[in-house]
Each structure stands twice: as structure tokens, then as C-alpha cells.
Write an enzyme that holds these catalytic residues in place. Structure first.
Site: not given
Ligand code: GDP
Ligand code: IMO
Ligand code: MG
Length: 427
Positions: A13, A16, A40-41, A224
């Protein structure tokens, strides 16, 4: 022609997605190389928020070919609903290429992930319960089902029948659960998902290498992060893939000689979701303030993220593991109101001071951070567009971090928006 890897340097988080989106302007192909919908991006464009789980963050640009590489684990139902959601916002995903070698997340993977976590009780890892670990475990055990098997119903059914027999025994005998039906699973995967996914399933390695041979630019987007890496992270509190830059070679099918730039993403502080050691964790009101100002709730699971001071020991190690060329520092604006800041420059374990990450993890559990204190700037940085817009104390903080980690910081994030970045150069 260039190949860039975007890699998280902390516990995920870091931003990225935002960086990938920013760089994707200049890219032709963007590849997700590992992980699955545990990621989750978030990308914010003109106030609109896109939270991507499986789709590469370059997908918002029409000129980009988005690729889900062989190293990714794919839940086809989630992928299709993500595609549908984006289609509802006018984003066309028909260019997507999904590697036939990527492994499928099956319903038993998700169920076993949740059951294992429950079984572990207070020793649980705090996984996202998306089935990630069990899917990679089956891949390694060579009983996985691959995306390309969706194109061959006979093979799919054969593999499913064999593996489900064992999974149902585990579900029934170990966890006292009802068995899953092979017919039901086959109906969903082969009748519902396969026809829709078939046009996207392809040779992702071919796509990447055709691009390179055509002198085009490729970005490999990590999910990640370094300290969630299966080999290099804080095991067992890790994910089941290799987010480090080396994982990009395996997960996209590209040799290390092709990589030109490894861009590490670091938050101006640290967050972690789930269990595991966290030497600079803050459990006081400063920690709460970082959660509140940083909106530190999981993009994916909504869980509150743990927060702490910037840890230079970690990033020094991330610099080694990933061969970082440069770092983009995100969320500097979150620190705007703090009167003073701390940066962990070493760990004290007993009488020993470690500038580098101790190899024995018990030392990490006992590590006491050695902090340097720096003045805050107590000014709003969110409107900054150039280095000269940043307050002197903010520039000094960034320079201090760069000196401590031994890697150039080239960009500083001052807000979630696509363009809320300040180019940074050594003072
Ligand atoms: P990822 O998983 O590494 O892509 O990061 P996430 O999207 O899960 O979490 C990063 C969060 O921080 C998202 O909500 C972003 O919109 C937000 N963000 C990214 N960069 C910045 C920044 O520089 N400042 C602020 N305030 N928010 C940012
Ligand atoms: P992005 O790409 C933060 C964490 C989980 C858990 C551990 C194992 O958005 O940075 P898993 O479901 O992978 O088996 O969970 O890893 N985790 C993440 N934490 N960001 C992520 O992804 C994460 N993906 C997994 O919270 O501690
Ligand atoms: Mg995230």
C-alpha cells in the site's frame, strides 16, 4: 526500449498503483507479475477513484496493453467483475492479455484460506482470505489448474476431479465442512467464465518480448511488497509470492539483463495490514493521526492499517534485495501537521546496534528502533508542484531519508491525485 519494475519497499500500500499509472503514460505494455486480488491499487483521476485488484494499473490508458503475467493467481469471477465495473466507467478492457500459465484460484482455495486462518486462532497471519496462499501451494505441489485449462474442458475436468477428491477429504475430515461439487464448479468455470475470458487468454511472454523487439517500453507492476515476500519478508507473516524485483523476471518471463530501472515505492511513514513484527509501530495518538490523515484503511478488505515511523533499516535492505535504482516517496502530505518527526536509523537489540536488518527474525521482534528526530513543517504541501514549493523542513526530511537509505529519491507524493507529485533532486 526500456523495462521498469515498480516494487513496494515496505509492507504494501505504498502507492504502487498511483506510480504505475503515472509512468504508464510513457509505457506500451504494463504487466502484473505476481499476487492476485489480495492487492488493492488505487488511482485517483480528476477526483474519480479506481481501486484495481487484478487489472494492471496501466489499464486506464488506451495506448497501453495490460497484461496479467504467468506469476499471478487469477480468480476469474473477480477478474470479470472488475472488467465489468471498469466498463461501467467507460474503460475498455478488451486489450487485456491474461497469461495461460497463470494459476486459477478455485472455490476450495478461498474456503481453505479462511479455514486455516480460523484454525490458527490468535496465531493467524491476517491474510486477505482470497485463497492466495492455497493457490500458490497447489502450484508448487503441481496440482494447480491453470488459466489455459479453461480452454480445454476435458483437461480442466480431469484435473478438477483429481484435486477436488483430496480437497473434499480435507474439508470434511479436518474441518467438518460440506464437500464441494465438481459439477457446480465446472459449470461456473467452464460455462460462465471460460467463454468470456477465452478471447483474453494468450501468450503473455510473447506479448512482452514482441514489445521489446519493437523497441517499446514495458512496465512490470509489483503487488504486495518486499517485506511481504515469501523468501525475504517477515515469514510466516508474508504473502505466498515473490513481490521483489527478481520476481518480476519470473512472473513476466523476462531475463534480468532486460531490466533498466527498479523504482522502489516507499511511504513517508510505514503501514502494515495483518499480523507480524513492526519495529516502528505507533500505538499512540500519532499512529491514529496517520490513520486518519492517510486514510489508512485497506483498499481491498477495509481493515485498519497499522502505522509507524519511517524505517530506514527496512529500506536499506529493500535497496539490496531489489537493486533499487531510485525511490518514489509517497504521502509526504500526511505528515504536514506534525510538529516533529522521527526516523528509525538503526535497531538496538540487546547491546548490539544494527544498521542492517538482522538475519535472525527473533532479533526483529525484540528490536528497539534508534530514532533521529527532525522538525516538522506544519504547512500544507498538497498544492506543491515543484521542489521550491515544499517548505524547507519538508525538503530536509526527504533529503535525510534519501541519505539514510542510500538511494536517490526522485519524486515525492503530496496527494492521491494522478499529478500530485513533486520532482525531487538532491539539495
Ligand atoms: P498500492 O497498493 O501500493 O497501490 O497502494 P494503495 O492504493 O493500496 O494505497 C495507497 C493509498 O494512498 C491510496 O488510497 C492512494 O490514493 C493514496 N496515495 C498515493 N499517493 C499518495 C500521496 O502522495 N498522498 C496521499 N495523501 N495519498 C496518496
Ligand atoms: P498491495 O498490492 C498490504 C498482506 C495481508 C497479510 C499477508 C498475507 O495493495 O500493496 P495473503 O492474502 O496475501 O495471503 O495475506 O499479506 N497483504 C497485503 N498487505 N497490501 C497488499 O497488497 C497486500 N496483499 C497481502 O494483509 O498480512
Ligand atoms: Mg494496496
Amino acid at each position: 526500449m526500456s523495462v521498469t519494475v515498480v516494487v513496494g519497499t515496505q509492507w504494501g500500500d505504498e502507492g504502487k498503483g498511483k506510480l504505475t499509472d503515472l509512468l504508464a503514460r510513457e509505457m506500451d505494455v504494463v504487466v502484473r507479475y505476481q499476487g492476485g486480488h489480495n492487492a488493492g491499487h488505487t488511482i485517483v483521476v480528476d477526483g474519480r477513484r479506481f481501486a484495481l485488484q487484478l487489472l494492471p494499473s496501466g489499464i486506464l490508458y488506451e495506448h497501453v496493453t495490460p497484461v496479467i503475467g504467468n506469476g499471478v493467481v487469477v480468480d476469474p469471477g473477480v477478474l470479470l467483475s472488475e472488467i465489468d465495473t471498469l466498463a461501467g466507467s467507460g474503460i475498455d478492457c478488451s486489450r487485456l492479455v491474461v497469461s495461460g500459465n497463470a494459476h486459477l484460484i478455485m472455490p476450495y482455495h478461498q474456503e481453505l484460506d479462511a479455514l486455516t486462518e480460523r484454525h490458527l486462532g490468535r496465531n493467524k497471519l491476517g491474510t486477505t482470505k482470497r485463497g492466495i496462499g492455497p493457490t500458490y501451494a497447489d502450484k508448487a505441489a503441481r496440482v494447480g489448474i491453470r488459466v489455459q485449462d479453461l480452454l480445454d474442458p476435458k483437461i480442466f475436468r480431469q484435473k478438477l476431479d483429481v484435486v477436488l477428491k483430496e480437497k473434499n477429504l480435507i474439508l470434511a475430515k479436518v474441518y467438518n465442512r460440506l464437500p464441494l461439487s465438481a459439477d457446480d464448479i465446472a459449470a461456473r468455470y467452464l460455462d460462465e467464465f471460460a467463454p468470456r475470458l477465452a478471447p483474453m487468454i494468450g501468450d503473455s511472454v510473447g506479448v512482452v518480448h514482441d514489445a521489446l523487439e519493437g523497441d517499446r517500453n514495458v512496465l512490470l507492476e509489483g503487488a504486495q511488497a518486499t517485506f511481504l515476500d515469501l523468501d525475504h519478508g517477515t515469514y510466516p507473516f508474508v504473502t505466498s509470492s515473490n513481490p521483489v524485483a527478481g520476481g518480476a523476471c519470473v512472473g513476466a518471463g523476462i531475463g534480468p539483463r532486460h531490466i533498466d530501472t527498479v523504482l522502489g515505492i516507499a511511504k513517508a511513514y510505514v503501514t502494515r495490514v495483518g499480523s507480524g513484527p513492526f519495529p516502528t509501530e505507533l500505538t499512540d495518538e500519532v499512529g491514529d493521526l496517520l490513520v486518519e490523515r492517510g486514510g489508512e484503511f485497506g483498499t481491498n478488505t477495509g481493515r485498519r492499517r497499522r502505522t509507524g515511523w519511517f524505517d530506514a533499516v527496512m529500506i536499506r535492505h529493500a535497496a539490496r534485495l531489489n537493486s533499487l535504482s531510485e525511490v518514489a516517496l509517497t504521502k509526504l502530505d500526511v505528515l504536514d501537521t506534525l510538529p516533529e518527526l522521527r526516523v528509525c536509523v538503526a535497531y538496538r537489540v540487546g547491546a548490539t546496534v544494527h544498521r542492517h536488518l538482522p538475519y535472525h527474525q527473533s532479533d526483529l521482534h525484540d528490536a528497539e528502533p534508534v530514532y533521529e528526530q527532525l522538525p516538522g513543517w506544519q504547512e500544507d504541501t498538497s498544492g506543491a508542484t515543484e521542489l521550491s514549493d515544499l517548505p524547507a523542513a519538508a525538503k530536509e526530511y526527504v533529503q535525510f531519508l534519501s541519505d539514510q537509505i542510500g538511494v536517490r529519491i526522485t519524486r515525492v507524493g503530496v496527494g492521491p491525485g494522478r499529478d500530485q507529485f513533486v520532482p525531487f533532486a538532491a539539495l
